[in-house]
Write an enzyme that holds these catalytic residues in place. Sequence first.
Site, PDB file in Angstrom:
ATOM      1  CG  LEU A 344      -1.854  -1.169   1.178  1.00 38.78           C
ATOM      2  CD1 LEU A 344      -2.717  -1.028   2.770  1.00 38.78           C
ATOM      3  CD2 LEU A 344      -3.238  -0.850   0.289  1.00 38.78           C
ATOM      4  N   GLY A 348       9.517   6.068   6.398  1.00 35.24           N
ATOM      5  CA  GLY A 348      10.595   6.009   7.011  1.00 35.24           C
ATOM      6  C   GLY A 348      10.607   5.037   7.985  1.00 35.24           C
ATOM      7  N   GLY A 350       9.241   1.757   7.180  1.00 42.29           N
ATOM      8  CA  GLY A 350       9.171   0.379   6.672  1.00 42.29           C
ATOM      9  C   GLY A 350       8.157   0.432   5.406  1.00 42.29           C
ATOM     10  CB  VAL A 352       1.675   0.153   4.919  1.00 42.36           C
ATOM     11  CG1 VAL A 352       0.246  -0.307   5.488  1.00 42.36           C
ATOM     12  CG2 VAL A 352       2.106   1.153   6.135  1.00 42.36           C
ATOM     13  CE  LYS A 367       2.810   2.105  11.184  1.00 39.09           C
ATOM     14  NZ  LYS A 367       2.847   3.258  12.160  1.00 39.09           N
ATOM     15  CG  ASP A 463       3.870  13.145  13.109  1.00 35.42           C
ATOM     16  OD1 ASP A 463       4.087  14.237  12.616  1.00 35.42           O
ATOM     17  OD2 ASP A 463       4.376  12.231  12.605  1.00 35.42           O
TER      18      ASP A 463
END
Length: 652
Positions: A344, A348, A350, A352, A367, A463
Amino acid sequence: MPPHSLLLCLLFLTPASASYTKDGFTYDGFSNGVLRLDGVASIASRALMLTDGVARSVGRAFFGGRFDSISSFSTTFVFVITPPYSDLSAYGLAFTISATTDSLLDALPSQYMGMFNRENVGNVTNRLFAVELDTSQSTEFGDINDNHVGIDVNTLVSINSTPAGYYKPDGTFSDLLLISGKPMQVWVDYDDSSHQVNVSLAPYLEHKPQNPLLSSTVNLTSVLPSSVYVGFASATGTLRSIHRIIGWSFNPNGEAKPLNYSVLSEVIQDVRRDGQSRSHIPKGVLVPVVILSVFITIVIIIALYVYMKKARKSSDWEIDCGSSSFTYKDLAAATNNFSDRMLLGRGGFGKVYKGVLQTSKQNVAIKRVSPESKQGMKEFIAEITILGHLRHRNLVQLLGYSRHKSELLLVYDYMPNGSLDRVLHGQRKQTIDWVQRFNIIKGIASGLCYLHEDWEKVVIHRDIKASNVLLDNEMNGRLGDFGLARLHNHGTDAHTTHLAGTWGYIAPELARLGRATKATDVFAFGVFMLEVACGRRPIQVNDSAGEPVLLTDWVVDAWESGSILRTVDPKLEDYVSEEAELVLKLGLLCSHPVQSARPCMRLVMQYLVKDVLLPDFQPSFLSLTSRDEEFGQHILSCPSVATTITGLSGGR
C-alpha cells in the site's frame, strides 16, 4: 485473584539491622525487622524488594504496627529502580501513609501503582497520602518514560508534581533519572502547624538539598485518621522493573534519624552482586568422570539457554495493549508472503501491506517495521500500548501485533481510501467535495477531543498531519500513527522535552522548547484545517520568488487584503461559504503563535458543530505576541476565549 488469597505475611524477627521506638524506627538494610509484606514483596540481599521483575505485579511493605499519634512527621529512604531497558520502565513506587492496609489488597498493578483500583481511585474514603516516584511506561499512561515526583492524596492525579531532580548547593537544578539503576535518597517532611509538605531528592551519599524539590500545603489532619500505617507500594506493568528499598528511617513526631551509610553501601554491593547472579543462566551441575555425561550436560545447558532466551523475548513482547497478537505465519499468509502486489505504501518506518486474514476473511493493513527503521522499539511499544486501549470512531483501530526476529508488525483496520494527504495532494484527479472535507475536519476534531479531554488519561498525539489521517470506505477521517504519542494524567503536565513532529505543523513554542502539550496538538490541528480547506501544503514554495511560504501567513494575507474565501481550494466547485469561513478563521485561531490564545479541543468542537459561535476577531489579533501589553491584559484560556477575543477584535 480474590483479596483474601493474596500473600500477606508479617515478619517478626530479632532486631539487628533495625531499631524502633516511640520516636519511630530506622532500617539500615532489611535483614531483620517488623514488616507487613504482601503481593510479590520480599527481603533479598538485605534489601526490601517491592517488585521482583515479574510483569503486572504489585508489591507492598508496611511497618508492622500502627502509629496512634502522628503529627509533624519526617521520613527518609534510599531506593534503587532496576529497569528492563535503559530508557523504559514501569511503573514506579510510592511512600504511603494509609488508614488501613486491608483496602490495598484490592489494588491493581500498572497505572494504579498498587494503591488503588478502578472503583476506588479518587475516593475520599481511601484516606491515603503518598509521595510517588513515577516512571510510567508511556504507554499506557504518561510519557513513554515519565520521570517525575508527585504528592498524591486519595488519587493518582497529583496535587503537585515535578520532573525528578535536585537543587545543588549553588542553587542550580540537576535532573535525575529515576530508572538509572543508581541508588537515590528521598526526604519527606511534614509540618503539622503550617500543613507544609516538603519533598527532596538527591543522589545517594549527597547531602539533603537545602531547597526541596516539591513543596505543597496539605492538611493531613483532614485526610488521615489518628491511627495510621506507613510503608511503600509499587507496581509493574508490561515492563518488568525491580523496585528496592535499601534503607528507611521514619519519625512520627519529629526529624527522622539519619541512616547508616556504611551499612547501606554494603547492602548496595550485595544487591549488585545479586543482580549479576540473576543475569546469568544457571549452568546446572556437571556430572564428572564420564566424558559422555559431560557432553550430555553441555547439550542440555545449550538447549535450556536457547529455550529461556526465546521465552524471555516472548514475554518481553507480550504487551498489554487490549489487542490480540498475530503470528508471523498468519500475517505472511494474509499478504501472499508480503508480495509487492499487496503493497500500500512505504515510509521511514518500513512498508504497509494490505492483507486478508485467512480465518475471518477480514481486510487489514499491516505495518511492517524494518530493522533499519527510524521508528524503533520505543515507538513500537508506544503505538501498541496507547492505540490498543483507545476506542473512538475517528481513530484508526489497532487489531494486534507481532514480532518476527528483528521485524515488528502492527495490524490495523484496513482503510480502503488511503490517506487524506494522497487525496488532497496526489497526482490522481480524485478529489473530495466540501461536505466530505468538513465532515473529516469535524471527525478528527472529535477524535482529538477524546484524546485530550474524554479518555481516562491525556494523550498528546504529537504528529497530526494529513498523511496520518486515513479515510474509511465512507470517507470518514480516522487519525492514526501513534508512534510519537505521549500520555499523562489529567491535571498534570507532560514531561516531553524531545522535539517531534513534522515541519509546518510544529508550534513555535515546541520548536523552541521541545515540550509537547495539548496546545501544540491544537496548533497542528489548526494547520491541518487550513490544509483541508485550501488544498495546499503547510509550507509551499512561492512560484515567483522561489521562497517558502507558510500556509497560515498566506491565508492571513488574503484575509487582510479583503477576501479570506479566495484561499479555498479552487478544485471545490461548490462549498458552503459560512462553513468555509468558519474553518479558515478557526484554523488560524488554533494556529495562533501564542499557545494561550488557542482554544481547547472541546471548544473547537463546539465551534464546528455551531453550539457556540466563533467570536468576531480581526487579522491583527493573530499577530499579537505574549509580550504585547494588550495581549497581557486579555490572556486567553479555554473556555473564555470567546468573550476575550471580542474585546480584542478592534486590533491594535
